[in-house]
Write a protein that holds these residues in place. Structure first.
Motif, PDB file in Angstrom:
ATOM      1  N   UNK A 153     -12.536 -15.124  -9.918  1.00 50.36           N
ATOM      2  CA  UNK A 153     -12.811 -16.309  -9.838  1.00 50.36           C
ATOM      3  C   UNK A 153     -11.788 -16.847  -8.519  1.00 50.36           C
ATOM      4  N   UNK A 154     -10.672 -16.240  -8.360  1.00 50.81           N
ATOM      5  CA  UNK A 154     -10.057 -16.526  -7.071  1.00 50.81           C
ATOM      6  C   UNK A 154     -10.703 -15.884  -6.044  1.00 50.81           C
ATOM      7  N   UNK A 155     -11.049 -14.858  -6.141  1.00 50.30           N
ATOM      8  CA  UNK A 155     -11.566 -14.142  -4.973  1.00 50.30           C
ATOM      9  C   UNK A 155     -12.678 -15.026  -4.408  1.00 50.30           C
ATOM     10  N   UNK A 156     -13.797 -15.457  -5.385  1.00 46.79           N
ATOM     11  CA  UNK A 156     -14.775 -16.134  -4.891  1.00 46.79           C
ATOM     12  C   UNK A 156     -14.621 -17.532  -4.402  1.00 46.79           C
ATOM     13  N   UNK A 157     -13.773 -18.406  -5.393  1.00 47.49           N
ATOM     14  CA  UNK A 157     -13.540 -19.766  -4.950  1.00 47.49           C
ATOM     15  C   UNK A 157     -12.696 -19.899  -3.940  1.00 47.49           C
ATOM     16  N   UNK A 158     -11.832 -18.770  -3.519  1.00 44.76           N
ATOM     17  CA  UNK A 158     -11.057 -19.083  -2.278  1.00 44.76           C
ATOM     18  C   UNK A 158     -11.523 -18.414  -1.092  1.00 44.76           C
ATOM     19  N   UNK A 159     -12.715 -18.130  -1.474  1.00 44.66           N
ATOM     20  CA  UNK A 159     -13.616 -17.365  -0.217  1.00 44.66           C
ATOM     21  C   UNK A 159     -13.023 -16.196   0.517  1.00 44.66           C
ATOM     22  N   UNK A 160     -12.297 -15.454  -0.452  1.00 41.43           N
ATOM     23  CA  UNK A 160     -11.765 -14.240   0.118  1.00 41.43           C
ATOM     24  C   UNK A 160     -12.826 -13.283   0.385  1.00 41.43           C
ATOM     25  N   UNK A 161     -13.629 -13.277   1.389  1.00 42.46           N
ATOM     26  CA  UNK A 161     -14.822 -12.305   1.709  1.00 42.46           C
ATOM     27  C   UNK A 161     -14.474 -10.955   2.191  1.00 42.46           C
ATOM     28  N   UNK A 162     -13.501 -10.692   2.316  1.00 36.55           N
ATOM     29  CA  UNK A 162     -13.164  -9.186   2.837  1.00 36.55           C
ATOM     30  C   UNK A 162     -11.951  -8.784   1.772  1.00 36.55           C
ATOM     31  N   UNK A 163     -12.036  -7.396   1.493  1.00 35.57           N
ATOM     32  CA  UNK A 163     -11.048  -6.727   0.786  1.00 35.57           C
ATOM     33  C   UNK A 163     -10.610  -5.396   1.836  1.00 35.57           C
ATOM     34  N   UNK A 164      -9.445  -5.543   2.082  1.00 37.14           N
ATOM     35  CA  UNK A 164      -8.865  -4.473   3.168  1.00 37.14           C
ATOM     36  C   UNK A 164      -7.896  -3.449   2.264  1.00 37.14           C
ATOM     37  N   UNK A 165      -8.246  -2.246   2.286  1.00 37.15           N
ATOM     38  CA  UNK A 165      -7.420  -1.143   1.654  1.00 37.15           C
ATOM     39  C   UNK A 165      -7.169   0.044   2.499  1.00 37.15           C
ATOM     40  N   UNK A 166      -5.929   0.146   2.618  1.00 35.87           N
ATOM     41  CA  UNK A 166      -5.301   1.067   3.405  1.00 35.87           C
ATOM     42  C   UNK A 166      -4.938   2.497   2.512  1.00 35.87           C
ATOM     43  N   UNK A 167      -5.281   3.737   3.228  1.00 39.31           N
ATOM     44  CA  UNK A 167      -4.821   5.065   2.501  1.00 39.31           C
ATOM     45  C   UNK A 167      -4.480   5.834   3.845  1.00 39.31           C
ATOM     46  N   UNK A 168      -3.356   6.520   3.418  1.00 40.81           N
ATOM     47  CA  UNK A 168      -2.883   7.661   4.421  1.00 40.81           C
ATOM     48  C   UNK A 168      -1.967   8.573   3.634  1.00 40.81           C
ATOM     49  N   UNK A 169      -2.141   9.942   4.508  1.00 43.45           N
ATOM     50  CA  UNK A 169      -0.925  10.741   3.967  1.00 43.45           C
ATOM     51  C   UNK A 169       0.307  10.527   4.190  1.00 43.45           C
ATOM     52  N   UNK A 170       0.994  10.490   2.968  1.00 42.64           N
ATOM     53  CA  UNK A 170       2.534  10.460   3.296  1.00 42.64           C
ATOM     54  C   UNK A 170       3.340  11.626   2.771  1.00 42.64           C
ATOM     55  N   UNK A 171       4.201  11.950   3.866  1.00 40.79           N
ATOM     56  CA  UNK A 171       4.810  12.967   3.560  1.00 40.79           C
ATOM     57  C   UNK A 171       5.917  13.245   2.498  1.00 40.79           C
ATOM     58  N   UNK A 172       5.763  13.922   1.517  1.00 38.20           N
ATOM     59  CA  UNK A 172       6.493  14.106   0.368  1.00 38.20           C
ATOM     60  C   UNK A 172       5.769  13.870  -1.019  1.00 38.20           C
ATOM     61  N   UNK A 173       4.322  13.484  -0.743  1.00 41.27           N
ATOM     62  CA  UNK A 173       3.266  13.355  -1.899  1.00 41.27           C
ATOM     63  C   UNK A 173       2.433  14.485  -1.520  1.00 41.27           C
ATOM     64  N   UNK A 174       2.118  15.367  -2.653  1.00 42.33           N
ATOM     65  CA  UNK A 174       1.074  16.349  -2.735  1.00 42.33           C
ATOM     66  C   UNK A 174       0.041  15.792  -2.848  1.00 42.33           C
ATOM     67  N   UNK A 175      -0.865  15.879  -1.733  1.00 40.23           N
ATOM     68  CA  UNK A 175      -2.369  15.284  -1.864  1.00 40.23           C
ATOM     69  C   UNK A 175      -3.123  16.512  -2.859  1.00 40.23           C
ATOM     70  N   UNK A 176      -4.079  16.000  -3.528  1.00 37.85           N
ATOM     71  CA  UNK A 176      -4.798  16.929  -4.415  1.00 37.85           C
ATOM     72  C   UNK A 176      -5.898  17.808  -3.356  1.00 37.85           C
TER      73      UNK A 176
END
Length: 353
Positions: A94-117
């Motif tokens: 409801x918030x996304x649609x009525x506030x015209x939040x037309x884009x969803x931006x998501x970031x992902x990167x390798x972080x040292x100290x976290x074991x990627x699968x």
């Protein structure tokens, strides 16, 4: 003094546990900055609110939010109390649609100290720009008949305006990064919407001759996110494809608990909403082990949104330093509590200033 009016919705489950710590981190950033403050109003809208009031937010809920500069959302949902479709469509969507939040931006990167699968993460750094208002998640369709002849029809809706908005944002973002945009498509199997998506992408790309482009079918692209994620920079995708790809990108980081996102209003008419990718995780609620980094990294995206890039970078470096020290919650293989991780980030911020 620059004031950011922040509507805070902790939500359900671990959202309620994490949010106070994330807000404390953001207040520390503001204190270090010296010329920044957060004017916060907290709203109790959640499944518990629904059980008491019969709705996820009051009738004037959006009016209460619209004058804020941003919405800082925790996690929403507890299917043991309220069906998921009710919590989503009466609050988050409801918030996304009525506030015209037309884009969803998501970031992902390798972080040292976290074991990627995955075996060869190779310092990947991906931002997915997901069209957030239409596509496969349109509300057009219906069901008819019952029994063995029952039919369900779900219509995917793609407009040039929304598709082009997402694509132009992706190209502009790529100009600040590695000058590469990948389009997620499936035009070899979806006969109308995806060839249309490809055509719009090619039209937009003509305005950015300095940006390299690629177009990958979603099935192959999902596989490439796992086998060679470092080959991607900015990826633009429809609502469904972006949803799938960002869960994959969160998973290859090592935990969905650290993944951030923003639901972006691009016209400035309404506030944008900042939320971590993870859910409310009712199975670990109350144990004090939920990872606060997704919410805190989301706060970093909020700082960037308001042009506070120096403080955003300081916060991200502090997050990474704490992880590198081995101060991690159990989802990352550590033994630290939610509070201990947040305390360490606050201490690192103060040391790094």
């Amino acid at each position: 003094m620059k004031k950011i009016k922040l509507s805070v919705i902790p939500g359900d489950g671990v959202g309620k546990e994490i949010m106070p710590h994330a807000v404390r981190v953001m207040d520390t950033v503001a204190e270090i900055h010296g010329g920044l403050s957060f004017d916060k109003v907290t709203y109790p809208w959640s499944c518990e609110y629904y059980l008491e009031h019969g709705k996820m937010m009051p009738e004037d809920g959006l009016d209460q939010l619209k004058d804020s500069d941003a919405v800082f959302l925790g996690a929403v949902g507890n299917p043991q109390l309220v069906p998921d479709h009710v919590t989503l469509w009466e609050l988050l969507i409801k918030i996304r649609r009525e506030f015209e939040q037309t884009l969803n931006i998501r970031h992902a990167k390798q972080i040292q100290g976290i074991q990627s699968p995955i075996t060869n993460p190779n310092n990947f750094d991906i931002i997915v720009v997901r069209e957030n208002s239409e596509g496969e998640y349109s509300e057009i369709g219906g069901t008819m008949h019952k029994g063995p002849d029952e039919i369900a029809v779900q219509n995917a809706v793609f407009t040039r305006k929304a598709s082009e908005t997402a694509m132009r944002y992706a190209f502009e973002l790529a100009k600040t990064r590695k000058n590469h945009v990948t389009s997620a498509t499936k035009s070899n199997g979806i006969v109308y919407s995806m060839p249309f998506w490809d055509r719009v992408f090619n039209d937009v790309a003509k305005d950015y001759p300095e940006i390299e482009t690629a177009s990958n079918h979603i099935d192959a692209l999902a596989a490439y996110f796992i086998t060679r994620p470092s080959s991607f920079d900015v990826v633009v995708a429809s609502n469904l494809f972006g949803d799938i790809l960002t869960d994959i990108s969160a998973a290859i980081m090592g935990s969905i608990g650290i993944a951030p996102s923003v639901n972006l209003n691009v016209n400035g008419k309404y506030p944008s909403m900042f939320e971590p990718v993870h859910g409310s995780a009712p199975d670990i609620y109350g144990k004090g082990i939920a990872n606060p980094i997704g919410q805190i990294w989301t706060g970093k995206m909020l700082l960037d949104h308001f042009g506070e890039h120096e403080m955003a970078d300081l916060l991200m470096k502090s997050i990474e330093a704490v992880i590198a020290e081995g101060i991690k919650t159990p989802d990352l293989g550590g033994s630290a509590s939610t509070e201990e991780v947040a305390d360490a980030i606050v201490a690192q911020l103060r040391r790094s200033n």
